[in-house]
Design a protein around this motif. Sequence first.
Motif, PDB file in Angstrom:
ATOM      1  N   GLU A   5       0.820  -1.207   0.000  1.00 35.29           N
ATOM      2  CA  GLU A   5       0.000   0.000   0.000  1.00 35.29           C
ATOM      3  C   GLU A   5       0.856   1.261   0.000  1.00 35.29           C
ATOM      4  OE1 GLU A   5      -3.448   2.534   0.225  1.00 35.29           O
ATOM      5  OE2 GLU A   5      -3.004   0.534  -0.572  1.00 35.29           O
ATOM      6  N   LEU A   6       1.907   1.282   0.806  1.00 32.80           N
ATOM      7  CA  LEU A   6       2.771   2.460   0.849  1.00 32.80           C
ATOM      8  C   LEU A   6       3.423   2.719  -0.503  1.00 32.80           C
ATOM      9  CD1 LEU A   6       4.555   2.083   4.321  1.00 32.80           C
ATOM     10  CD2 LEU A   6       2.623   3.565   3.731  1.00 32.80           C
ATOM     11  N   VAL A   7       3.856   1.676  -1.178  1.00 29.09           N
ATOM     12  CA  VAL A   7       4.483   1.837  -2.491  1.00 29.09           C
ATOM     13  C   VAL A   7       3.497   2.465  -3.470  1.00 29.09           C
ATOM     14  CG1 VAL A   7       5.367   0.571  -4.498  1.00 29.09           C
ATOM     15  CG2 VAL A   7       6.219   0.043  -2.202  1.00 29.09           C
ATOM     16  N   HIS A   8       2.273   1.968  -3.511  1.00 27.88           N
ATOM     17  CA  HIS A   8       1.289   2.548  -4.429  1.00 27.88           C
ATOM     18  C   HIS A   8       0.950   3.990  -4.055  1.00 27.88           C
ATOM     19  CE1 HIS A   8       0.378  -0.570  -7.303  1.00 27.88           C
ATOM     20  NE2 HIS A   8       0.356  -1.471  -6.331  1.00 27.88           N
ATOM     21  N   GLN A   9       0.896   4.288  -2.766  1.00 28.74           N
ATOM     22  CA  GLN A   9       0.627   5.664  -2.359  1.00 28.74           C
ATOM     23  C   GLN A   9       1.756   6.604  -2.781  1.00 28.74           C
ATOM     24  OE1 GLN A   9      -1.989   7.123  -1.118  1.00 28.74           O
ATOM     25  NE2 GLN A   9      -3.277   5.381  -0.529  1.00 28.74           N
ATOM     26  N   LEU A  10       3.003   6.182  -2.602  1.00 33.48           N
ATOM     27  CA  LEU A  10       4.129   7.044  -2.961  1.00 33.48           C
ATOM     28  C   LEU A  10       4.305   7.141  -4.468  1.00 33.48           C
ATOM     29  CD1 LEU A  10       6.855   6.272  -0.260  1.00 33.48           C
ATOM     30  CD2 LEU A  10       4.906   7.819  -0.187  1.00 33.48           C
ATOM     31  N   ARG A  11       3.892   6.125  -5.192  1.00 31.76           N
ATOM     32  CA  ARG A  11       3.908   6.197  -6.659  1.00 31.76           C
ATOM     33  C   ARG A  11       2.778   7.054  -7.208  1.00 31.76           C
ATOM     34  NH1 ARG A  11       4.227  -0.119  -8.545  1.00 31.76           N
ATOM     35  NH2 ARG A  11       6.459  -0.547  -8.194  1.00 31.76           N
ATOM     36  N   GLY A  12       1.737   7.240  -6.415  1.00 27.86           N
ATOM     37  CA  GLY A  12       0.548   7.931  -6.895  1.00 27.86           C
ATOM     38  C   GLY A  12      -0.388   7.041  -7.674  1.00 27.86           C
ATOM     39  N   THR A  13      -0.348   5.727  -7.406  1.00 25.72           N
ATOM     40  CA  THR A  13      -1.144   4.760  -8.162  1.00 25.72           C
ATOM     41  C   THR A  13      -2.157   4.027  -7.283  1.00 25.72           C
ATOM     42  OG1 THR A  13       0.610   3.106  -7.828  1.00 25.72           O
ATOM     43  CG2 THR A  13       0.672   4.384  -9.878  1.00 25.72           C
ATOM     44  N   ALA A  14      -2.610   4.667  -6.198  1.00 24.57           N
ATOM     45  CA  ALA A  14      -3.538   4.009  -5.270  1.00 24.57           C
ATOM     46  C   ALA A  14      -5.001   4.208  -5.655  1.00 24.57           C
ATOM     47  CB  ALA A  14      -3.294   4.508  -3.847  1.00 24.57           C
ATOM     48  N   GLY A  15      -5.263   4.815  -6.785  1.00 26.23           N
ATOM     49  CA  GLY A  15      -6.630   4.934  -7.277  1.00 26.23           C
ATOM     50  C   GLY A  15      -7.520   5.770  -6.383  1.00 26.23           C
ATOM     51  N   GLU A  16      -8.718   5.263  -6.099  1.00 25.86           N
ATOM     52  CA  GLU A  16      -9.703   6.032  -5.326  1.00 25.86           C
ATOM     53  C   GLU A  16      -9.243   6.336  -3.906  1.00 25.86           C
ATOM     54  OE1 GLU A  16     -14.097   5.101  -6.132  1.00 25.86           O
ATOM     55  OE2 GLU A  16     -13.102   3.172  -6.451  1.00 25.86           O
TER      56      GLU A  16
ATOM     57  N   GLY B 162      -1.793  15.314  -2.572  1.00 24.05           N
ATOM     58  CA  GLY B 162      -0.591  16.061  -2.240  1.00 24.05           C
ATOM     59  C   GLY B 162       0.715  15.332  -2.445  1.00 24.05           C
ATOM     60  N   GLU B 163       0.683  14.208  -3.167  1.00 25.47           N
ATOM     61  CA  GLU B 163       1.921  13.475  -3.505  1.00 25.47           C
ATOM     62  C   GLU B 163       2.791  13.210  -2.278  1.00 25.47           C
ATOM     63  OE1 GLU B 163       3.954  15.544  -6.599  1.00 25.47           O
ATOM     64  OE2 GLU B 163       2.352  15.236  -8.064  1.00 25.47           O
ATOM     65  N   PRO B 164       2.378  12.304  -1.404  1.00 29.51           N
ATOM     66  CA  PRO B 164       3.193  12.000  -0.219  1.00 29.51           C
ATOM     67  C   PRO B 164       4.584  11.534  -0.611  1.00 29.51           C
ATOM     68  CG  PRO B 164       1.507  10.316  -0.573  1.00 29.51           C
ATOM     69  CD  PRO B 164       1.189  11.440  -1.498  1.00 29.51           C
ATOM     70  N   LYS B 165       5.557  11.988   0.136  1.00 27.63           N
ATOM     71  CA  LYS B 165       6.959  11.681  -0.174  1.00 27.63           C
ATOM     72  C   LYS B 165       7.542  10.600   0.723  1.00 27.63           C
ATOM     73  CE  LYS B 165       8.079  16.259  -2.043  1.00 27.63           C
ATOM     74  NZ  LYS B 165       6.682  16.717  -2.067  1.00 27.63           N
ATOM     75  N   ALA B 166       6.875  10.303   1.835  1.00 25.96           N
ATOM     76  CA  ALA B 166       7.408   9.311   2.768  1.00 25.96           C
ATOM     77  C   ALA B 166       6.264   8.544   3.406  1.00 25.96           C
ATOM     78  CB  ALA B 166       8.262   9.979   3.840  1.00 25.96           C
ATOM     79  N   GLY B 167       6.505   7.265   3.674  1.00 27.75           N
ATOM     80  CA  GLY B 167       5.516   6.422   4.308  1.00 27.75           C
ATOM     81  C   GLY B 167       6.114   5.648   5.463  1.00 27.75           C
ATOM     82  N   PHE B 168       5.253   5.236   6.398  1.00 27.06           N
ATOM     83  CA  PHE B 168       5.692   4.536   7.601  1.00 27.06           C
ATOM     84  C   PHE B 168       4.751   3.373   7.862  1.00 27.06           C
ATOM     85  CE2 PHE B 168       5.205   3.802  12.169  1.00 27.06           C
ATOM     86  CZ  PHE B 168       6.523   3.645  12.588  1.00 27.06           C
ATOM     87  N   ALA B 169       5.319   2.232   8.265  1.00 27.62           N
ATOM     88  CA  ALA B 169       4.522   1.065   8.621  1.00 27.62           C
ATOM     89  C   ALA B 169       4.990   0.528   9.965  1.00 27.62           C
ATOM     90  CB  ALA B 169       4.644  -0.025   7.561  1.00 27.62           C
ATOM     91  N   LEU B 170       4.020   0.124  10.804  1.00 30.24           N
ATOM     92  CA  LEU B 170       4.336  -0.452  12.108  1.00 30.24           C
ATOM     93  C   LEU B 170       3.573  -1.746  12.296  1.00 30.24           C
ATOM     94  CD1 LEU B 170       5.668  -0.202  14.929  1.00 30.24           C
ATOM     95  CD2 LEU B 170       3.597   1.008  15.671  1.00 30.24           C
TER      96      LEU B 170
END
Length: 381
Positions: free
Chosen positions: A342-353, A358-366
Amino acid sequence: MNDVAIIGVGLHPFGRFEGVSAMQMGTHAIRAALADAGLEWKDVQFAVGGSWEVANPDAVVSLMGLTGIPFTNVFNACATGASATEACADAIRLGKYDIGIAIGMDKHPRGAFTVDPTLVGMPKWYGENGQYLTTKFFGMKANRYLHDHDISPMTLARVAAKNYRNGVLNPNAFRRKAVSEEDVLTAPMLNHPLTHLMFCAPDEGAAAVIMCRADIAHRFTSTPVFVRSVEVRTRTYGAYEVNTTFAPIEEAPSPSVFASRAAFESAGVEPGDIGVVQLQDTDAGAEVIHMAEAGFCADGDQEKLIAEGATEIGGSLPVNTDGGLIANGEPIGASGLRQVHELVHQLRGTAGERQVPGEPKAGFALLYGAPGTAGATVVTR
């Protein structure tokens, strides 16, 4: 030391799939990741895989092709995905390989995680009568936290309803039906303050992530996502845990705190730099607690942030944009790699709906796994 880039991600949908084995779901995820990266199986130099139900995840090579690659099996309960990500990234970072894959797969039966409690030193009957890894621990932990920090059960309902809404936007999610906050709050109570609809469900699925040396990532993708850090930590004191409570209830800070701090320090970023977040939401209370443990807010501030919509897809701190565990369920071996997917698709801008604006530049997973192991990951564009 090499920088590490993610060049391909793949997922088998999460849910219930009669007649489809965990291994078959694993190959589906692998093939999807290979297609995403534009690679063939023979291009992969090594693999790391994790599962709860599958004793030897490395056997997936028999379905993919016997190319002779090294394959390391890992397991750290719900933190298995972070452990696989770390092992794969580190092998590339240290220069042993150029291209590798992390794989997770599982096929859990319906009901609580009652599979073989003898693995952690508990008698078999402990699981057979429903006492192993049940809702009791999660309810007690959430109840104590809400009491100590003046947080209302409505906040839990808002978290769950948000994740159900996000799941509707995710074609790979298990639960894809919106549920109102009121319906969440008035659902049958399992263990106060957590109702039935505030919990995730053990289920089935698989995920795979392909990584390579960052300096060759341009050969495969124009939108690499970089693995800045992966840190895994265990308890320093206490055993206030899901299945083996043999020490005092009083405890030091959760390993989630230490894993998160280490991940941010290693990555050279701050919580305020993160544009999209994936948190372990075994139940709605866990998401609330992990917001503070990971450093995104102070204890107690969650009530206001969540009420104001900060954790929504369009908010200032989007959390579990794909629906998290509550919408996706948890096949343990695959769960953490789903977060990375999910983080990869969000940072690529390919997460669809469900794309964060705002084109997130960094993601975090816990991730947080019983009996006290946490894994934190930071990725950037």
